[in-house]
Every structure is written in C-alpha cells, then in structure tokens.
Design a protein around this motif. Structure first.
Motif, PDB file in Angstrom:
ATOM      1  N   VAL A 183       2.026   5.920  20.764  1.00 14.77           N
ATOM      2  CA  VAL A 183       2.058   5.027  19.781  1.00 14.77           C
ATOM      3  C   VAL A 183       1.305   5.688  18.668  1.00 14.77           C
ATOM      4  O   VAL A 183       0.060   6.078  18.923  1.00 14.77           O
ATOM      5  CB  VAL A 183       1.223   3.873  19.954  1.00 14.77           C
ATOM      6  CG1 VAL A 183       1.071   2.716  18.771  1.00 14.77           C
ATOM      7  CG2 VAL A 183       1.801   2.919  21.086  1.00 14.77           C
ATOM      8  N   ALA A 184       1.748   5.938  17.567  1.00 17.16           N
ATOM      9  CA  ALA A 184       1.145   6.534  16.498  1.00 17.16           C
ATOM     10  C   ALA A 184       0.212   5.604  15.659  1.00 17.16           C
ATOM     11  O   ALA A 184       0.763   4.356  15.259  1.00 17.16           O
ATOM     12  CB  ALA A 184       2.105   7.539  15.402  1.00 17.16           C
ATOM     13  N   LYS A 185      -0.991   5.815  15.105  1.00 15.98           N
ATOM     14  CA  LYS A 185      -1.675   4.997  14.494  1.00 15.98           C
ATOM     15  C   LYS A 185      -1.157   5.294  12.872  1.00 15.98           C
ATOM     16  O   LYS A 185      -1.065   6.459  12.393  1.00 15.98           O
ATOM     17  CB  LYS A 185      -3.113   5.174  14.689  1.00 15.98           C
ATOM     18  CG  LYS A 185      -3.617   4.730  15.939  1.00 15.98           C
ATOM     19  CD  LYS A 185      -4.985   4.852  16.221  1.00 15.98           C
ATOM     20  CE  LYS A 185      -5.479   4.344  17.732  1.00 15.98           C
ATOM     21  NZ  LYS A 185      -7.009   4.599  17.855  1.00 15.98           N
ATOM     22  N   LYS A 186      -1.518   4.100  11.979  1.00 14.88           N
ATOM     23  CA  LYS A 186      -1.393   4.475  10.762  1.00 14.88           C
ATOM     24  C   LYS A 186      -2.607   5.085  10.129  1.00 14.88           C
ATOM     25  O   LYS A 186      -3.607   4.776  10.574  1.00 14.88           O
ATOM     26  CB  LYS A 186      -1.252   3.106  10.161  1.00 14.88           C
ATOM     27  CG  LYS A 186       0.249   2.491   9.982  1.00 14.88           C
ATOM     28  CD  LYS A 186       0.090   1.186   8.922  1.00 14.88           C
ATOM     29  CE  LYS A 186       1.599   0.785   8.965  1.00 14.88           C
ATOM     30  NZ  LYS A 186       1.810  -0.247   8.064  1.00 14.88           N
ATOM     31  N   ALA A 187      -2.385   5.902   9.099  1.00 14.45           N
ATOM     32  CA  ALA A 187      -3.526   6.717   8.683  1.00 14.45           C
ATOM     33  C   ALA A 187      -4.094   5.741   7.587  1.00 14.45           C
ATOM     34  O   ALA A 187      -3.581   4.912   6.752  1.00 14.45           O
ATOM     35  CB  ALA A 187      -3.048   7.741   7.857  1.00 14.45           C
ATOM     36  N   VAL A 188      -5.665   5.705   7.497  1.00 21.28           N
ATOM     37  CA  VAL A 188      -6.031   4.662   6.918  1.00 21.28           C
ATOM     38  C   VAL A 188      -6.688   5.212   5.593  1.00 21.28           C
ATOM     39  O   VAL A 188      -7.470   6.463   5.875  1.00 21.28           O
ATOM     40  CB  VAL A 188      -7.298   3.987   7.577  1.00 21.28           C
ATOM     41  CG1 VAL A 188      -8.208   2.988   6.743  1.00 21.28           C
ATOM     42  CG2 VAL A 188      -6.915   3.207   8.751  1.00 21.28           C
ATOM     43  N   LYS A 189      -6.544   4.697   4.531  1.00 22.47           N
ATOM     44  CA  LYS A 189      -6.988   5.549   3.214  1.00 22.47           C
ATOM     45  C   LYS A 189      -8.037   4.953   2.887  1.00 22.47           C
ATOM     46  O   LYS A 189      -8.453   3.854   2.641  1.00 22.47           O
ATOM     47  CB  LYS A 189      -5.714   5.486   2.298  1.00 22.47           C
ATOM     48  CG  LYS A 189      -4.628   5.957   2.369  1.00 22.47           C
ATOM     49  CD  LYS A 189      -3.770   5.944   1.138  1.00 22.47           C
ATOM     50  CE  LYS A 189      -2.404   6.935   1.507  1.00 22.47           C
ATOM     51  NZ  LYS A 189      -1.543   6.519   0.101  1.00 22.47           N
ATOM     52  N   LYS A 190      -9.058   5.841   2.613  1.00 25.14           N
ATOM     53  CA  LYS A 190     -10.490   5.311   2.093  1.00 25.14           C
ATOM     54  C   LYS A 190     -10.524   5.484   0.693  1.00 25.14           C
ATOM     55  O   LYS A 190     -10.179   6.458   0.207  1.00 25.14           O
ATOM     56  CB  LYS A 190     -11.591   6.172   2.721  1.00 25.14           C
ATOM     57  CG  LYS A 190     -11.804   6.116   4.457  1.00 25.14           C
ATOM     58  CD  LYS A 190     -12.775   6.885   5.057  1.00 25.14           C
ATOM     59  CE  LYS A 190     -12.739   6.730   6.408  1.00 25.14           C
ATOM     60  NZ  LYS A 190     -13.797   7.687   6.827  1.00 25.14           N
ATOM     61  N   THR A 191     -11.049   4.265   0.095  1.00 26.12           N
ATOM     62  CA  THR A 191     -11.251   4.254  -1.453  1.00 26.12           C
ATOM     63  C   THR A 191     -12.896   4.864  -1.793  1.00 26.12           C
ATOM     64  O   THR A 191     -13.784   4.171  -1.098  1.00 26.12           O
ATOM     65  CB  THR A 191     -10.781   2.853  -1.896  1.00 26.12           C
ATOM     66  OG1 THR A 191     -11.641   2.150  -1.391  1.00 26.12           O
ATOM     67  CG2 THR A 191      -9.429   2.675  -1.555  1.00 26.12           C
ATOM     68  N   ALA A 192     -12.783   5.409  -2.844  1.00 26.52           N
ATOM     69  CA  ALA A 192     -14.316   5.624  -3.480  1.00 26.52           C
ATOM     70  C   ALA A 192     -14.948   4.450  -3.895  1.00 26.52           C
ATOM     71  O   ALA A 192     -14.288   3.836  -4.553  1.00 26.52           O
ATOM     72  CB  ALA A 192     -14.087   6.762  -4.278  1.00 26.52           C
ATOM     73  N   ALA A 193     -16.032   4.229  -3.744  1.00 25.40           N
ATOM     74  CA  ALA A 193     -16.886   2.999  -4.086  1.00 25.40           C
ATOM     75  C   ALA A 193     -17.218   3.439  -5.565  1.00 25.40           C
ATOM     76  O   ALA A 193     -17.579   4.257  -6.073  1.00 25.40           O
ATOM     77  CB  ALA A 193     -17.829   2.571  -2.989  1.00 25.40           C
TER      78      ALA A 193
END
Length: 57
Positions: free
Chosen positions: A47-57
């Motif tokens: 199972v491939a996990k989705k890449a989580v995009k991190k947003t700059a605060a």
C-alpha cells in the motif's frame, strides 16, 4: 589446571562464572536449534501512502 583454574572451562563451571573459555551465549542457546522463521510480506499487497504536503505557517 583443574577446578580452581578460572582460565579453563572446567574452572569456569566450578566457579559458576562466564568468560572467553566459557561464553555465556553458548549456555542460553542450545546447539543445533534453528532460528525463528522470518515472515515475508506479500509482494502484491503493498500500500502506497499519499505524500502529505506541509504548508509554511
């Protein structure tokens, strides 16, 4: 070289100690026993996990 000699395996057994002449690992693991079998994962069910995009605060 007998019971009182701590440098021999016989002396180690007499004094109930361990060292180079009587390694402790040989006592806990019986000779000729196989290691626990390794369980392999099924190759088709990865199972491939989705890449989580991190947003700059």
């Amino acid at each position: 070289m007998g019971k009182g000699d701590r440098k021999t395996a016989k002396g180690k057994r007499y004094n109930a100690s361990y060292g180079n002449a009587r390694p402790h690992a040989a006592v806990t693991k019986a000779a000729g026993t196989a290691a626990a079998p390794v369980v392999k994962k099924a190759a088709g069910k990865s199972v491939a996990k989705k890449a989580v995009k991190k947003t700059a605060a």
